[in-house]
Design a protein around this motif. Structure first.
Motif, PDB file in Angstrom:
ATOM      1  N   LYS A  47      32.611  30.408  54.041  1.00  0.00           N
ATOM      2  CA  LYS A  47      31.270  31.006  54.027  1.00  0.00           C
ATOM      3  C   LYS A  47      30.689  30.849  52.628  1.00  0.00           C
ATOM      4  CE  LYS A  47      31.489  33.068  58.137  1.00  0.00           C
ATOM      5  NZ  LYS A  47      30.523  33.117  59.203  1.00  0.00           N
ATOM      6  N   PRO A  48      29.352  30.933  52.492  1.00  0.00           N
ATOM      7  CA  PRO A  48      28.782  30.933  51.141  1.00  0.00           C
ATOM      8  C   PRO A  48      29.394  32.076  50.324  1.00  0.00           C
ATOM      9  CG  PRO A  48      27.057  30.667  52.776  1.00  0.00           C
ATOM     10  CD  PRO A  48      28.325  30.989  53.534  1.00  0.00           C
ATOM     11  N   LEU A  49      29.759  31.773  49.076  1.00  0.00           N
ATOM     12  CA  LEU A  49      30.495  32.708  48.235  1.00  0.00           C
ATOM     13  C   LEU A  49      29.752  32.972  46.935  1.00  0.00           C
ATOM     14  CD1 LEU A  49      33.176  34.261  47.552  1.00  0.00           C
ATOM     15  CD2 LEU A  49      34.020  32.078  46.621  1.00  0.00           C
ATOM     16  N   ARG A  50      29.599  34.261  46.615  1.00  0.00           N
ATOM     17  CA  ARG A  50      29.118  34.693  45.302  1.00  0.00           C
ATOM     18  C   ARG A  50      30.278  35.423  44.656  1.00  0.00           C
ATOM     19  NH1 ARG A  50      23.280  34.953  44.949  1.00  0.00           N
ATOM     20  NH2 ARG A  50      22.362  34.787  47.020  1.00  0.00           N
ATOM     21  N   GLY A  51      30.430  35.255  43.345  1.00  0.00           N
ATOM     22  CA  GLY A  51      31.519  35.945  42.677  1.00  0.00           C
ATOM     23  C   GLY A  51      31.316  36.042  41.186  1.00  0.00           C
ATOM     24  N   VAL A  52      32.143  36.882  40.585  1.00  0.00           N
ATOM     25  CA  VAL A  52      32.223  37.021  39.135  1.00  0.00           C
ATOM     26  C   VAL A  52      33.685  36.903  38.746  1.00  0.00           C
ATOM     27  CG1 VAL A  52      30.142  38.450  38.904  1.00  0.00           C
ATOM     28  CG2 VAL A  52      32.358  39.561  39.294  1.00  0.00           C
ATOM     29  N   TYR A  53      33.926  36.481  37.518  1.00  0.00           N
ATOM     30  CA  TYR A  53      35.316  36.409  37.096  1.00  0.00           C
ATOM     31  C   TYR A  53      35.800  37.780  36.638  1.00  0.00           C
ATOM     32  CZ  TYR A  53      33.942  36.007  32.088  1.00  0.00           C
ATOM     33  OH  TYR A  53      33.440  36.216  30.832  1.00  0.00           O
ATOM     34  N   GLY A  54      37.117  37.959  36.729  1.00  0.00           N
ATOM     35  CA  GLY A  54      37.736  39.201  36.283  1.00  0.00           C
ATOM     36  C   GLY A  54      38.623  38.967  35.082  1.00  0.00           C
ATOM     37  N   TYR A  65      32.395  30.825  37.867  1.00  0.00           N
ATOM     38  CA  TYR A  65      31.720  32.098  38.124  1.00  0.00           C
ATOM     39  C   TYR A  65      31.427  32.812  36.809  1.00  0.00           C
ATOM     40  CZ  TYR A  65      33.245  31.047  42.804  1.00  0.00           C
ATOM     41  OH  TYR A  65      33.436  30.411  43.992  1.00  0.00           O
ATOM     42  N   PRO A  66      30.291  33.516  36.745  1.00  0.00           N
ATOM     43  CA  PRO A  66      29.921  34.220  35.512  1.00  0.00           C
ATOM     44  C   PRO A  66      30.643  35.565  35.387  1.00  0.00           C
ATOM     45  CG  PRO A  66      28.242  34.584  37.166  1.00  0.00           C
ATOM     46  CD  PRO A  66      29.246  33.615  37.769  1.00  0.00           C
ATOM     47  N   GLU A  67      30.513  36.190  34.225  1.00  0.00           N
ATOM     48  CA  GLU A  67      31.068  37.525  34.014  1.00  0.00           C
ATOM     49  C   GLU A  67      30.284  38.566  34.805  1.00  0.00           C
ATOM     50  OE1 GLU A  67      32.040  40.699  30.427  1.00  0.00           O
ATOM     51  OE2 GLU A  67      30.604  39.084  30.067  1.00  0.00           O
ATOM     52  N   LYS A  68      28.960  38.410  34.838  1.00  0.00           N
ATOM     53  CA  LYS A  68      28.106  39.325  35.589  1.00  0.00           C
ATOM     54  C   LYS A  68      27.056  38.516  36.316  1.00  0.00           C
ATOM     55  CE  LYS A  68      25.989  40.435  31.173  1.00  0.00           C
ATOM     56  NZ  LYS A  68      25.683  41.503  30.244  1.00  0.00           N
ATOM     57  N   LEU A  69      26.588  39.078  37.404  1.00  0.00           N
ATOM     58  CA  LEU A  69      25.658  38.358  38.262  1.00  0.00           C
ATOM     59  C   LEU A  69      24.612  39.327  38.794  1.00  0.00           C
ATOM     60  CD1 LEU A  69      25.257  35.555  39.607  1.00  0.00           C
ATOM     61  CD2 LEU A  69      26.776  36.314  41.431  1.00  0.00           C
ATOM     62  N   ARG A  70      23.340  38.936  38.658  1.00  0.00           N
ATOM     63  CA  ARG A  70      22.213  39.699  39.223  1.00  0.00           C
ATOM     64  C   ARG A  70      21.441  38.784  40.154  1.00  0.00           C
ATOM     65  NH1 ARG A  70      19.660  44.437  37.270  1.00  0.00           N
ATOM     66  NH2 ARG A  70      20.727  45.360  35.493  1.00  0.00           N
ATOM     67  N   TYR A  79      23.661  43.914  41.447  1.00  0.00           N
ATOM     68  CA  TYR A  79      24.331  43.617  40.182  1.00  0.00           C
ATOM     69  C   TYR A  79      25.835  43.680  40.444  1.00  0.00           C
ATOM     70  CZ  TYR A  79      25.317  43.834  35.146  1.00  0.00           C
ATOM     71  OH  TYR A  79      25.759  43.575  33.877  1.00  0.00           O
ATOM     72  N   MET A  80      26.545  42.602  40.065  1.00  0.00           N
ATOM     73  CA  MET A  80      27.988  42.568  40.259  1.00  0.00           C
ATOM     74  C   MET A  80      28.674  42.186  38.944  1.00  0.00           C
ATOM     75  SD  MET A  80      30.304  40.747  43.260  1.00  0.00           S
ATOM     76  CE  MET A  80      29.471  39.196  43.196  1.00  0.00           C
ATOM     77  N   ILE A  81      29.736  42.919  38.621  1.00  0.00           N
ATOM     78  CA  ILE A  81      30.575  42.669  37.451  1.00  0.00           C
ATOM     79  C   ILE A  81      31.971  43.162  37.808  1.00  0.00           C
ATOM     80  CG2 ILE A  81      30.028  44.902  36.380  1.00  0.00           C
ATOM     81  CD1 ILE A  81      30.009  43.410  33.640  1.00  0.00           C
ATOM     82  N   THR A  99      20.785  51.419  33.085  1.00  0.00           N
ATOM     83  CA  THR A  99      19.715  52.391  32.915  1.00  0.00           C
ATOM     84  C   THR A  99      18.381  51.689  32.683  1.00  0.00           C
ATOM     85  OG1 THR A  99      21.291  53.977  32.006  1.00  0.00           O
ATOM     86  CG2 THR A  99      18.974  54.409  31.575  1.00  0.00           C
ATOM     87  N   ALA A 100      18.390  50.617  31.905  1.00  0.00           N
ATOM     88  CA  ALA A 100      17.160  49.875  31.600  1.00  0.00           C
ATOM     89  C   ALA A 100      16.593  49.166  32.827  1.00  0.00           C
ATOM     90  CB  ALA A 100      17.429  48.863  30.488  1.00  0.00           C
ATOM     91  N   ASP A 101      17.454  48.664  33.681  1.00  0.00           N
ATOM     92  CA  ASP A 101      17.006  47.918  34.866  1.00  0.00           C
ATOM     93  C   ASP A 101      17.969  48.199  36.019  1.00  0.00           C
ATOM     94  OD1 ASP A 101      15.776  46.177  36.621  1.00  0.00           O
ATOM     95  OD2 ASP A 101      16.543  44.360  35.656  1.00  0.00           O
ATOM     96  N   PRO A 102      17.845  49.383  36.650  1.00  0.00           N
ATOM     97  CA  PRO A 102      18.806  49.754  37.694  1.00  0.00           C
ATOM     98  C   PRO A 102      18.696  48.871  38.940  1.00  0.00           C
ATOM     99  CG  PRO A 102      17.328  51.602  37.163  1.00  0.00           C
ATOM    100  CD  PRO A 102      16.838  50.400  36.426  1.00  0.00           C
ATOM    101  N   PRO A 103      19.843  48.419  39.446  1.00  0.00           N
ATOM    102  CA  PRO A 103      19.830  47.687  40.713  1.00  0.00           C
ATOM    103  C   PRO A 103      19.780  48.677  41.877  1.00  0.00           C
ATOM    104  CG  PRO A 103      22.066  47.868  39.906  1.00  0.00           C
ATOM    105  CD  PRO A 103      21.185  48.525  38.877  1.00  0.00           C
ATOM    106  N   GLY A 104      19.594  48.181  43.064  1.00  0.00           N
ATOM    107  CA  GLY A 104      19.709  49.014  44.260  1.00  0.00           C
ATOM    108  C   GLY A 104      21.156  49.101  44.727  1.00  0.00           C
ATOM    109  N   LEU A 105      21.957  48.076  44.343  1.00  0.00           N
ATOM    110  CA  LEU A 105      23.363  48.004  44.713  1.00  0.00           C
ATOM    111  C   LEU A 105      24.161  47.515  43.514  1.00  0.00           C
ATOM    112  CD1 LEU A 105      25.717  48.011  46.775  1.00  0.00           C
ATOM    113  CD2 LEU A 105      24.976  45.719  47.474  1.00  0.00           C
ATOM    114  N   PHE A 106      25.121  48.321  43.087  1.00  0.00           N
ATOM    115  CA  PHE A 106      25.996  47.956  41.976  1.00  0.00           C
ATOM    116  C   PHE A 106      27.402  47.769  42.520  1.00  0.00           C
ATOM    117  CE2 PHE A 106      28.980  49.258  38.590  1.00  0.00           C
ATOM    118  CZ  PHE A 106      28.729  48.219  37.707  1.00  0.00           C
ATOM    119  N   ILE A 107      27.995  46.589  42.247  1.00  0.00           N
ATOM    120  CA  ILE A 107      29.322  46.244  42.767  1.00  0.00           C
ATOM    121  C   ILE A 107      30.251  45.928  41.607  1.00  0.00           C
ATOM    122  CG2 ILE A 107      30.641  44.560  44.109  1.00  0.00           C
ATOM    123  CD1 ILE A 107      28.051  44.116  45.751  1.00  0.00           C
ATOM    124  N   CYS A 108      31.454  46.489  41.661  1.00  0.00           N
ATOM    125  CA  CYS A 108      32.480  46.136  40.690  1.00  0.00           C
ATOM    126  C   CYS A 108      33.844  46.185  41.376  1.00  0.00           C
ATOM    127  CB  CYS A 108      32.440  47.050  39.465  1.00  0.00           C
ATOM    128  SG  CYS A 108      32.835  48.769  39.791  1.00  0.00           S
TER     129      CYS A 108
END
Length: 165
Positions: A47-54, A65-70, A79-81, A99-108
């Motif tokens: 499937k199409p995959l989005r990810g961040v590295y750990g 994959y990036p460290e963080k993704l918006r 926002y994923m990190i 706080t400066a730019d809150p997402p609707g969904l934060f994933i970690c």
């Protein structure tokens, strides 16, 4: 409308049942600690995959994959990190950004603790799918499935893959 399969902390191990549980999903999101590029390739071939590295991921994953993704999924800012914390105890460097730019969904990921909760202060849903791999101190391997429909996030399901080990 998108159906999302969310996982984290696979640490080199991908249970074949992930494919069965994510069969009806449109996309897979991985919140870091893949373990190796072959695991990511298996998921992205499915499937199409989005990810961040750990923090345990090597250059093979960090180059993909990036460290963080918006991004925006449907009408939800995501926002994923990998290392993020949870409401109200976010990673201090990240807290200013949220706080400066809150997402609707934060994933970690990172903690290996399944946690889905709403942050009233940021008006944001927080999701940590726990750990899907065998390494770590968690006892049960977990995944999350949910739907994003316009501005709404719904039909959230926690899936247990069985005991670690």
């Amino acid at each position: 409308m998108l159906r999302i399969g969310l996982l984290s902390d696979t640490h080199h191990f991908l249970d074949d049942n992930v494919f069965r549980h994510f069969e009806t999903c449109d996309e897979i999101w991985h919140a870091g600690d893949f373990g190796n590029a072959q695991l990511a390739q298996r998921l992205s071939a499915f499937k199409p995959l989005r990810g961040v590295y750990g923090n345990i991921d090597g250059q093979d994953i960090r180059s993909l994959y990036p460290e963080k993704l918006r991004w925006t999924s449907e009408e939800v800012k995501v926002y994923m990190i990998h290392i993020g914390g949870y409401p109200p105890r976010y990673n201090p460097a990240l807290k200013k950004e949220l706080t400066a730019d809150p997402p609707g969904l934060f994933i970690c990921g990172h903690s290996h603790i399944l946690k889905i909760m709403y942050d009233d202060k940021l008006q944001c849903l927080h999701m940590n799918p726990g750990a899907a791999g065998n390494q770590g101190w968690h006892k049960v391997r977990t995944l999350v499935r949910f739907t994003i429909d316009g501005k709404n996030m719904r039909d959230c399901e926690v899936i247990e893959l069985g005991r670690r080990g």
